[in-house]
Write a protein that holds these residues in place. Structure first.
Motif, mmCIF file in Angstrom:
data_model
loop_
_atom_site.group_PDB
_atom_site.id
_atom_site.type_symbol
_atom_site.label_atom_id
_atom_site.label_comp_id
_atom_site.label_asym_id
_atom_site.label_seq_id
_atom_site.Cartn_x
_atom_site.Cartn_y
_atom_site.Cartn_z
ATOM 1 N N VAL A 179 0.834 -1.205 0.000
ATOM 2 C CA VAL A 179 0.000 0.000 0.000
ATOM 3 C C VAL A 179 0.871 1.258 0.000
ATOM 4 N N LEU A 180 1.916 1.272 0.845
ATOM 5 C CA LEU A 180 2.821 2.426 0.887
ATOM 6 C C LEU A 180 3.533 2.600 -0.452
ATOM 7 N N LEU A 181 3.943 1.493 -1.061
ATOM 8 C CA LEU A 181 4.566 1.548 -2.391
ATOM 9 C C LEU A 181 3.600 2.149 -3.400
ATOM 10 N N GLY A 182 2.336 1.716 -3.345
ATOM 11 C CA GLY A 182 1.346 2.210 -4.299
ATOM 12 C C GLY A 182 1.077 3.694 -4.158
ATOM 13 N N THR A 233 -4.338 10.888 -5.127
ATOM 14 C CA THR A 233 -3.047 10.577 -4.499
ATOM 15 C C THR A 233 -2.875 11.322 -3.181
ATOM 16 N N PHE A 234 -3.619 12.421 -3.009
ATOM 17 C CA PHE A 234 -3.619 13.146 -1.736
ATOM 18 C C PHE A 234 -4.581 12.503 -0.744
ATOM 19 N N VAL A 235 -5.727 12.025 -1.223
ATOM 20 C CA VAL A 235 -6.772 11.500 -0.347
ATOM 21 C C VAL A 235 -6.407 10.142 0.234
ATOM 22 N N VAL A 236 -6.018 9.206 -0.611
ATOM 23 C CA VAL A 236 -5.825 7.814 -0.187
ATOM 24 C C VAL A 236 -4.781 7.659 0.919
ATOM 25 N N PRO A 237 -3.613 8.315 0.857
ATOM 26 C CA PRO A 237 -2.640 8.152 1.960
ATOM 27 C C PRO A 237 -3.147 8.672 3.304
ATOM 28 N N GLY A 238 -4.157 9.518 3.285
ATOM 29 C CA GLY A 238 -4.736 10.003 4.537
ATOM 30 C C GLY A 238 -5.709 9.022 5.159
ATOM 31 N N GLU A 239 -5.940 7.879 4.502
ATOM 32 C CA GLU A 239 -6.922 6.915 4.970
ATOM 33 C C GLU A 239 -6.355 5.528 5.250
ATOM 34 N N VAL A 240 -5.352 5.102 4.497
ATOM 35 C CA VAL A 240 -5.007 3.679 4.461
ATOM 36 C C VAL A 240 -4.012 3.218 5.520
ATOM 37 N N PHE A 241 -3.433 4.130 6.272
ATOM 38 C CA PHE A 241 -2.409 3.748 7.241
ATOM 39 C C PHE A 241 -2.963 3.806 8.666
ATOM 40 N N PRO A 242 -2.413 3.002 9.586
ATOM 41 C CA PRO A 242 -2.856 3.075 10.986
ATOM 42 C C PRO A 242 -2.537 4.442 11.570
ATOM 43 N N THR A 243 -3.277 4.835 12.586
ATOM 44 C CA THR A 243 -3.169 6.196 13.131
ATOM 45 C C THR A 243 -1.746 6.556 13.521
ATOM 46 N N ARG A 244 -1.026 5.621 14.128
ATOM 47 C CA ARG A 244 0.318 5.957 14.607
ATOM 48 C C ARG A 244 1.297 6.210 13.452
ATOM 49 N N CYS A 281 -1.534 -2.025 -6.556
ATOM 50 C CA CYS A 281 -1.089 -1.694 -5.194
ATOM 51 C C CYS A 281 -2.001 -0.752 -4.403
ATOM 52 N N VAL A 282 -2.887 -0.020 -5.053
ATOM 53 C CA VAL A 282 -3.696 0.966 -4.337
ATOM 54 C C VAL A 282 -5.085 0.395 -4.070
ATOM 55 N N PRO A 283 -5.494 0.284 -2.800
ATOM 56 C CA PRO A 283 -6.806 -0.288 -2.475
ATOM 57 C C PRO A 283 -7.921 0.746 -2.568
ATOM 58 N N GLU A 284 -9.152 0.259 -2.632
ATOM 59 C CA GLU A 284 -10.316 1.141 -2.539
ATOM 60 C C GLU A 284 -10.619 1.397 -1.062
ATOM 61 N N THR A 285 -10.930 2.639 -0.722
ATOM 62 C CA THR A 285 -11.165 3.006 0.677
ATOM 63 C C THR A 285 -12.579 3.505 0.928
ATOM 64 N N LYS A 286 -13.389 3.561 -0.098
ATOM 65 C CA LYS A 286 -14.752 4.110 0.022
ATOM 66 C C LYS A 286 -15.579 3.313 1.028
ATOM 67 N N LEU A 304 -15.247 2.570 4.062
ATOM 68 C CA LEU A 304 -14.546 1.759 5.059
ATOM 69 C C LEU A 304 -14.024 2.672 6.157
ATOM 70 N N SER A 305 -14.100 2.197 7.405
ATOM 71 C CA SER A 305 -13.587 3.002 8.516
ATOM 72 C C SER A 305 -12.067 3.001 8.497
ATOM 73 N N LEU A 306 -11.480 3.983 9.172
ATOM 74 C CA LEU A 306 -10.018 4.054 9.246
ATOM 75 C C LEU A 306 -9.442 2.828 9.935
ATOM 76 N N GLU A 307 -10.193 2.247 10.891
ATOM 77 C CA GLU A 307 -9.724 1.047 11.599
ATOM 78 C C GLU A 307 -9.713 -0.151 10.656
ATOM 79 N N ASP A 308 -10.739 -0.269 9.815
ATOM 80 C CA ASP A 308 -10.784 -1.365 8.843
ATOM 81 C C ASP A 308 -9.645 -1.255 7.841
ATOM 82 N N LEU A 309 -9.282 -0.040 7.495
ATOM 83 C CA LEU A 309 -8.237 0.183 6.487
ATOM 84 C C LEU A 309 -6.828 0.031 7.042
ATOM 85 N N SER A 310 -6.699 -0.052 8.363
ATOM 86 C CA SER A 310 -5.367 -0.090 8.979
ATOM 87 C C SER A 310 -4.658 -1.427 8.786
ATOM 88 N N ASN A 311 -5.385 -2.455 8.337
ATOM 89 C CA ASN A 311 -4.809 -3.799 8.155
ATOM 90 C C ASN A 311 -4.323 -4.405 9.463
#
Length: 569
Positions: free
Chosen positions: A319-322, A443-454, A515-520, A522-529
């Motif tokens: 995901v980070l690579l994407g 590319t601005f939106v997705v990185p703000g959603e797909v990573f864990p809070t920390r 490499c880039v997932p869909e985030t629509k 989905l909660s931030l917790e679900d997207l944290s993997n």
């Protein structure tokens, strides 16, 4: 040991075992309770009714991006003015032009990476506003740059001496510093908008913040047009003094929105994972209740070892690579073209021959208004309205595909289109439209959603910095390659530059697909993997017995005490 002592010891051990078992059950129930309360609090944010607090968050974060884009893209027009003021022609020497245009992306790269990490380590609120102070100070400083003056004993006057301190050198320094402030705005604004947003409208909120870039670009061109027209009577082919006023006014106006937004950024509450957002959403700011009790909890915290452990897993590293690679290739084209609109307009004869400074400045400003009105601004806001309906991934895939085709057309038919100005501008404007109704926003939106809070801010900062690395490479490459096969200033290689940009856009399409997932939706917790069960645990209380044999629990404190309840995901 007597029989009585032996029985007493057995009873004591039995009682200790019973209490240990009871304590274990209490701790398990407590941990489950922490998890339940955390999920309920986050669900309240995810499902909250869209209201004034969300709108205010978008405005506060968006005004900063308005100022960012104004400052970044105003240089597109300012370099023409500087050419007349310092060199008596409509352009700067290529090395000076390149250095001024690449200075801000270099600073932005530094700011995105450093502020991204610091916001995870120190907290969003603590860092938010610092970047705007840097932007404000740098913008005002740029307006005041000038060559140094020394006393000439022969003429008995002060004369300009650029060999000591030059205006371009000072501007280079302050534009790098400006870039650091702008870079810090990227991860901070994206993450704050993301963590304050509801799941249903999160994409639109983040995109709306970023879409203010379009208004910033448009406003820079409109401001330039108004100021140039206002000084029309004093601009001539023999007097460029008034142009010195013009570029300083155009640049300085960029500080106004930053100044307006500063107070609101400094007073914005900490992000939802660390605050009680029910009061924040109701009143627009966090209002602690004195009777509330905060309990210290144990949750994963950011560290270098944990970072590599988390992203070392392919499902997370992919995901980070994407996000990083797609932003990298997008900015190669977006900034390679966006900061050089005037060179492209000049190459098709839109700006005239450059001998009449008023005509050149006026047409350059109007040309940028046309591109912004027809392509840039609509593209941003089409994305805002469709991103939560269609999804991030489809918009990004579509955008990369369409831009690839348009750049191939511009590259293959470049010389034929040179003689048909309206058709060239139409296709070029469409490429801007689908950059913004496409990967420039996603590319601005997705990185703000797909990573864990920390690591959400760190991940966004790395992705954004990758983009600015692409912008730096494209600026250097653009100036080094554009005249290959012709005389300096001939733009003989421009057709092949569009083809090269098309190749990068196609590579962005491929990486997005894999490499880039869909985030629509989905909660931030679900997207944290990460498994959310047992994610937050209570810290074992430190019990003290006072003189009255009463037990004190030192881990429960009043809200007036400053305790960090870090419920990182």
């Amino acid at each position: 040991m007597t029989e009585e002592n032996r029985m007493t010891e057995e009873n004591r051990m039995t009682e200790e075992n019973r209490m240990t078992e009871e304590n274990r059950e209490i701790e398990e129930k407590s941990d489950n309770d922490y998890d339940r309360r955390r999920r309920e609090a986050l669900a309240e944010i995810d499902n909250a009714k869209f209201g004034w607090f969300h709108i205010r968050t978008c405005i506060v974060a968006g005004v900063g991006f308005f100022a960012d884009s104004y400052d970044i893209f105003a240089i597109n027009l300012v370099v023409i003015m500087l050419g007349y003021v310092y060199y008596g022609k409509s352009s700067l020497p290529s090395d000076v032009d390149l250095s001024l245009k690449v200075a801000t992306p270099i600073g932005t790269f530094i700011g995105q990476f450093s502020f991204g990490i610091l916001a995870d380590l120190l907290g969003r609120k603590r860092m938010y506003g610092i970047e705007l102070m840097i932007i404000l100070i740098s913008t005002l400083a740029i307006c005041l740059v000038a060559n140094s003056y020394v006393y000439d004993p022969n003429s008995k006057t002060f004369v300009s001496n650029a060999s000591v301190i030059s205006a371009q050198g000072l501007m280079l320094f302050w534009r790098i510093l400006l870039g650091i402030g702008i870079g810090g705005d990227y991860p901070l604004s994206a993450i704050i908008a993301s963590e304050f947003a509801t799941t249903k409208r999160r994409g639109a909120m983040i995109a709306a913040v970023f879409a203010m870039q379009g208004f910033g670009i448009l406003t820079a061109a409109i401001t330039s047009t108004i100021v140039v027209v206002a000084f029309h009577s004093s601009i001539s082919t023999t007097n460029y003094a008034s142009i010195d006023y013009i570029w300083r006014i155009v640049t300085g106006i960029g500080a106004v929105p930053a100044f307006i937004a500063l107070y609101y950024r400094l007073t914005i509450p900490e992000s939802p994972p660390t605050t009680d957002m029910s009061t924040a959403m109701k009143y627009g700011k966090y209002q602690p209740r004195e009777e509330d009790v905060i309990v210290k909890v144990d949750a994963p915290k950011p560290s270098l070892h944990d970072f590599f452990s988390h992203f070392g897993k392919w499902k997370n590293g992919r995901v980070l690579l994407g996000t990083a690679f797609s932003w990298f290739v997008l900015d190669i084209a977006f900034y390679g073209i966006g900061l050089n609109n005037n060179i492209i307009l000049q190459s098709i004869g839109f700006l005239g021959d450059g001998k009449d400074p008023y005509e050149t400045l006026y047409k350059a400003s109007v040309g940028n208004i046309i591109i912004a009105m027809l392509g840039t601004v609509p593209g941003y806001w089409i994305t805002v309205f469709l991103i939560d309906i269609w999804g991030r991934r489809p918009i990004q895939l579509m955008g990369f595909a369409v831009i690839t085709i348009l750049f191939i057309i511009l590259g293959v038919a470049y010389w034929q289109l040179m003689s048909i100005n309206w058709l060239f501008i139409l296709i070029f404007t469409l490429s801007q439209l689908f950059s913004n109704f496409g990967p420039n926003v996603t590319t601005f939106v997705v990185p703000g959603e797909v990573f864990p809070t920390r690591y959400r801010s760190t991940g966004h900062g790395i992705s954004a910095a990758s983009g600015k690395l692409g912008a730096i490479i494209s600026q250097v490459g653009f100036f080094k390659l554009k005249d290959i096969g012709g005389a300096p200033g001939s733009n003989a290689f421009m057709n092949w530059l569009f083809v090269i940009f098309a190749i990068f856009m196609f590579s962005g399409l491929i990486v997005t697909y894999f490499c880039v997932p869909e985030t629509k939706n989905l909660s931030l917790e679900d997207l944290s993997n990460e498994d959310q069960e047992g994610f937050v645990k209570g810290i074992k209380p430190k019990l003290e017995v006072n003189n009255n044999n009463q037990v004190n629990n030192n881990d429960q404190v009043n809200n007036n005490d400053q305790v960090n309840n870090d419920q990182s995901q």
